[in-house]
Design a protein around this motif. Structure first.
Motif, PDB file in Angstrom:
ATOM      1  N   GLY A 192      24.612 -39.943  31.327  1.00  0.00           N
ATOM      2  CA  GLY A 192      23.556 -40.153  30.478  1.00  0.00           C
ATOM      3  C   GLY A 192      23.935 -40.614  29.158  1.00  0.00           C
ATOM      4  N   LEU A 193      23.015 -40.981  28.276  1.00  0.00           N
ATOM      5  CA  LEU A 193      23.168 -41.447  26.914  1.00  0.00           C
ATOM      6  C   LEU A 193      21.981 -40.980  25.925  1.00  0.00           C
ATOM      7  CD1 LEU A 193      24.022 -45.389  27.043  1.00  0.00           C
ATOM      8  CD2 LEU A 193      25.433 -43.605  26.533  1.00  0.00           C
ATOM      9  N   VAL A 194      22.311 -40.657  24.814  1.00  0.00           N
ATOM     10  CA  VAL A 194      21.529 -40.386  23.814  1.00  0.00           C
ATOM     11  C   VAL A 194      21.803 -41.220  22.514  1.00  0.00           C
ATOM     12  CG1 VAL A 194      20.490 -38.484  22.082  1.00  0.00           C
ATOM     13  CG2 VAL A 194      21.137 -37.927  24.440  1.00  0.00           C
ATOM     14  N   ARG A 253      22.326 -47.150  35.383  1.00  0.00           N
ATOM     15  CA  ARG A 253      20.873 -46.427  35.328  1.00  0.00           C
ATOM     16  C   ARG A 253      21.076 -44.943  35.421  1.00  0.00           C
ATOM     17  NH1 ARG A 253      16.604 -49.682  37.295  1.00  0.00           N
ATOM     18  NH2 ARG A 253      15.329 -47.772  36.857  1.00  0.00           N
ATOM     19  N   VAL A 254      21.164 -44.525  34.175  1.00  0.00           N
ATOM     20  CA  VAL A 254      21.269 -42.860  33.829  1.00  0.00           C
ATOM     21  C   VAL A 254      20.106 -42.799  32.886  1.00  0.00           C
ATOM     22  CG1 VAL A 254      23.771 -42.938  34.217  1.00  0.00           C
ATOM     23  CG2 VAL A 254      22.715 -43.594  31.932  1.00  0.00           C
ATOM     24  N   PRO A 301      15.782 -48.943  31.470  1.00  0.00           N
ATOM     25  CA  PRO A 301      14.187 -48.709  32.109  1.00  0.00           C
ATOM     26  C   PRO A 301      14.227 -47.234  32.121  1.00  0.00           C
ATOM     27  CG  PRO A 301      15.539 -50.291  33.295  1.00  0.00           C
ATOM     28  CD  PRO A 301      16.332 -49.976  32.208  1.00  0.00           C
ATOM     29  N   GLY A 302      12.850 -46.819  31.893  1.00  0.00           N
ATOM     30  CA  GLY A 302      12.512 -45.131  31.721  1.00  0.00           C
ATOM     31  C   GLY A 302      13.176 -44.569  30.547  1.00  0.00           C
ATOM     32  N   ALA A 303      13.787 -45.111  29.538  1.00  0.00           N
ATOM     33  CA  ALA A 303      14.133 -44.274  28.330  1.00  0.00           C
ATOM     34  C   ALA A 303      13.145 -43.993  27.614  1.00  0.00           C
ATOM     35  CB  ALA A 303      15.071 -45.371  27.472  1.00  0.00           C
ATOM     36  N   ARG A 304      13.347 -42.762  27.116  1.00  0.00           N
ATOM     37  CA  ARG A 304      12.349 -42.205  26.123  1.00  0.00           C
ATOM     38  C   ARG A 304      12.662 -42.791  24.632  1.00  0.00           C
ATOM     39  NH1 ARG A 304      11.654 -36.897  23.588  1.00  0.00           N
ATOM     40  NH2 ARG A 304      13.482 -36.131  24.711  1.00  0.00           N
ATOM     41  N   ASP A 332      19.942 -32.014  31.480  1.00  0.00           N
ATOM     42  CA  ASP A 332      18.866 -31.301  32.826  1.00  0.00           C
ATOM     43  C   ASP A 332      18.690 -32.207  33.746  1.00  0.00           C
ATOM     44  OD1 ASP A 332      19.175 -28.861  31.508  1.00  0.00           O
ATOM     45  OD2 ASP A 332      16.878 -29.042  30.640  1.00  0.00           O
ATOM     46  N   GLU A 333      18.307 -33.753  33.225  1.00  0.00           N
ATOM     47  CA  GLU A 333      18.027 -34.785  34.361  1.00  0.00           C
ATOM     48  C   GLU A 333      19.311 -35.233  35.105  1.00  0.00           C
ATOM     49  OE1 GLU A 333      15.880 -37.730  36.470  1.00  0.00           O
ATOM     50  OE2 GLU A 333      15.263 -35.748  35.074  1.00  0.00           O
TER      51      GLU A 333
END
Length: 346
Positions: A192-194, A253-254, A301-304, A332-333
């Motif tokens: 995942g990425l932030v 895709r993360v 895709p699907g990023a917040r 969590d995801e």
């Protein structure tokens, strides 16, 4: 003033400069002591305690005679790796903005906060400075560095230190391109990425060539002043960074969260500009910056995309809980995906 006093005063100037954001990549002049070979201190901000016997902060051999400072704490998977911004050391994630804008170490900061629910690590890149008034103990390298080179260093560090993957990478500012390139180069290592007000290559495309030239001139001026005071200070060429991000393999895709600063000090930004810069350039830049962040979020895709942050560039210090919550959502995801349970947005 003593030499050590000059260094302490100088590094505090570095940290104030980093916190007082005047635009992506544009860090005000670094007031590091104007002397060669400043003293260094192997300050460890992550120590083993009865509550966390696995916490550590130490230099790690990464090969070719080089060492990098690494600190970790907490337990659990995936490991969150916090990638600092330009000139910032690992401890930038352990501080919050207090009253009067003063920085203070706090249990509510991002690093200890994330360490409460999973393993978390961060590091000092070469040429960086710490909040406590010392320069990094990480081995010096030729400057400027590149985002791709920094991603390779990060990979070498994680392998040498045997930090278990997969990783959720949280990149602030210049740490954003490093995290993205790492994810593209090592897709099986990343869960995942932030991206915390991360530098975006779309800034260049949102400015005209003439406007981007003003941006680059501002950075060159700052670099000259920084180098005169500390020749080994971390620096990068934004045009090279943007080129390398565009050329990097795509991020897998993360789950991704993008946090964007929504406060801007036009007067502070104006002080960094060349004398012949257009008077309206701060406003031009800010519009381009916000648009570039929207462009960045659309890459995943699907990023917040969190645009209401009530913060300038330094979201991790000003609004640490916002960053902690974003990281927790991605962690969590990633755990749900690893377990094969139904996914939800981070």
């Amino acid at each position: 003033m003593s030499r050590s006093g000059m260094v302490r005063r100088g590094v505090r100037g570095v940290r104030r400069a980093i916190r007082g954001w005047v635009g992506v990549l544009v860090v005000p002049v670094v007031a590091v002591a104007a002397c060669s070979g400043p003293p260094r201190s192997d300050v460890r901000s992550a120590r083993a305690t009865p509550d966390d016997p696995t916490a550590f902060g130490r230099l790690v051999e990464i090969g070719h005679g080089r060492k990098m400072y690494l600190e970790c704490r907490g337990s659990g998977s995936p490991t969150v790796f916090l990638v600092p911004g330009l000139i910032a050391g690992a401890d930038t994630w352990s501080y919050v903005t207090g009253s009067g804008g003063k920085m203070k170490a706090s249990s509510s900061a991002v690093y200890p906060g994330v360490g409460r629910f999973t393993r978390v690590c961060s590091y000092d890149r070469p040429g960086t400075a710490r909040e406590g008034g010392t320069l990094t103990t990480s081995s010096e390298v030729a400057q400027p560095t590149t985002a791709r080179g920094d991603a390779a260093d990060l990979h070498a560090l994680l392998k040498a230190a045997k930090v278990p993957g997969p990783y959720v990478l949280a990149g602030w500012s210049a740490g954003g391109p490093i995290a993205r390139i790492y994810a593209g180069e090592y897709p099986h290592d990343v869960a995942g990425l932030v991206l915390v007000d991360a530098e975006s290559e779309f800034l260049q495309s949102r400015l005209t060539p003439e406007q981007f030239a003003v941006f680059l001139a501002t950075i060159r001026n700052d670099d000259k002043k920084r180098i005169a005071q500390w020749k080994d200070v971390e620096r990068q060429n934004p045009a090279t960074v943007f080129e390398q991000v565009r050329a990097a393999p795509p991020v897998p895709r993360v789950p991704v969260v993008v946090l964007t600063g929504d406060e801007f000090d036009a007067d502070a930004f104006r002080t960094r500009l060349p004398a012949d810069a257009p008077k309206d350039f701060p406003q031009v830049f800010w519009r381009a910056q916000l648009a570039s962040q929207r462009d960045l979020a659309r890459q995943f895709p699907g990023a917040r995309h969190v645009t209401r942050t009530r913060s300038d560039h330094n979201i991790h210090n000003n609004q640490p809980q916002l960053v902690i919550d974003a990281v927790r959502g991605v962690v969590d995801e990633a755990r749900r995906r690893a377990e094969g349970t139904p996914s939800s947005s981070p």
